[in-house]
Write a protein that holds these residues in place. Sequence first.
Motif, PDB file in Angstrom:
ATOM      1  N   ASN A  41     -29.270  24.413  60.287  1.00  0.00           N
ATOM      2  CA  ASN A  41     -28.214  25.298  59.283  1.00  0.00           C
ATOM      3  C   ASN A  41     -27.721  26.133  60.370  1.00  0.00           C
ATOM      4  O   ASN A  41     -28.448  26.775  61.514  1.00  0.00           O
TER       5      ASN A  41
ATOM      6  N   GLN B 126     -24.756  28.635  53.646  1.00  0.00           N
ATOM      7  CA  GLN B 126     -25.988  29.975  54.277  1.00  0.00           C
ATOM      8  C   GLN B 126     -26.238  31.374  53.939  1.00  0.00           C
ATOM      9  O   GLN B 126     -27.005  31.980  54.082  1.00  0.00           O
TER      10      GLN B 126
ATOM     11  N   GLY C 297     -26.046  22.985  55.281  1.00  0.00           N
ATOM     12  CA  GLY C 297     -25.463  23.828  55.652  1.00  0.00           C
ATOM     13  C   GLY C 297     -25.274  25.614  55.624  1.00  0.00           C
ATOM     14  O   GLY C 297     -24.566  26.164  55.688  1.00  0.00           O
TER      15      GLY C 297
END
Lengths: 95, 389
Positions: free
Chosen positions: B77, B300, B298
């Motif tokens: 990530n 955010q 992934g």
Amino acid sequence: MEAIMMHEKDNVATAVVDLVSGQEVSVIMADEKIRPVKVACDISLGHKFALNGISKGQPIVKYGEVIGIATENIKIGDYVHVHNVESQRGRGDKA
Amino acid sequence: MSNFSPKTFMGYRRSDGSIGIRNEVAVIAAMDNINPVVRSICKLVPRALPITMIAGRGQFGQDNEQTQRTIIGLGKNPNLAAVLVVSLEPTSAGRIAGAIAASGKPVRTITVQECGGSLNTACAGTRIVAQMLIDASQQVREECDLSSLMLAVECGGTDTTSGLAANPILGMVADQVVDAGGKVIISEVSELLGAEHILAARALNLEVEKKIFDVINNVEAEAKRRGVDIRGANPVPDNIRGGITTLEEKSLGGMVKAGTKTIMDVLDYAAAPSAPGLYIMDTPAPACESLTGLAAAGCQVCVFTTGVGNSIGHPVLPCLKITANPKTVTHFADNIDLSLEGVLRGEESMAEGAARLYDDVLKVASGKMVRAEVLDQLENANAKLQPTV
């Protein structure tokens, strides 16, 4: 604003403030006042009441879609929740 | 529909081109027997993020693939500047670290068997992480495009105000992200039961349409397989207290948080989307498992709507908590980031509420902290598919 109806096909509205039994509630849909409905009992913020009479076995409609089935006869202004509505989905108990 | 601006935020550019909105150094456990060592390291280096795992050893087949995909995804990530992988033994550590290192970020490993016990491992790990933090602290934010954002949309402690205001407003922001070339993921598939026909009609193609029906109908198939009524598990008691009567009602009010765009694909738990657009991810409904899968893909940033209140966030994925319930805004104030109560009073339009939320999302992306981060209400919980052997 006292109660919201999401879609013109809906037969229930949702209280956005606490409502008192016997109160004549103005129901809003898309910023327009639709009509007044007298609630038959206290309805807490977030809970639903019927906009029309709904017979036992008939669908409860919100967002223009069926959200459940009435398990008893419901009158206009009645409280609509788990005591008189049954879900139709995820019923592994009925498999 | 208004077109919100600006279309940029200040983020951290990573070697693989991805953009982080945070700059954390994470200590990741490869398996549950290492969680105490991870916690020890993070006590000695409080600015490092502990990421603890469920299982990670003795799993096989799809269950193992899912756990490995989750650990690796979390490590990759872009909110993480650097990662220390801690394990019992070097094979597992090396495999995970190798996969994370493909992202270009600094990754190191240590193991209890090589260091010789938990104390030695805690010391070794502390020294590594301390240097990683110093190195990472030298990176500065730069202007990044909205298209680099992968937004997770989540709900918890749902009541009917969620479906009336918070979720549709979030949906308007989700549409903006997709229009700008970014990605949005909605998950918690049991809470799409009753709305699947609406989502399926927006599928990119027939293959995606079938996947949407399959993943949501599997929820019902699972209930039937166990011979139970899903109403025992969903809606939960706080949903019902908040006015949600059936799962269908919850789903119809919940799915709108994803906006109105085409659904590109249905992702496996913790799987990363490739192309821009809107996706459904197959995750359980409870927040910790759902957020963990979304973080591993992934994402955010997360916008997390609540009705009656839900305080949880995730260590890797900052969660912006919003509600339109006026009682919750005051009663649950410590854990709410943005109030939309004005919308239900008719004081603010949905478009105005959405503009405010959009503005706050960009601020959070540029560094504004959310309540869950500040109050350390962070939990990682990787979902399992089958029992460990």
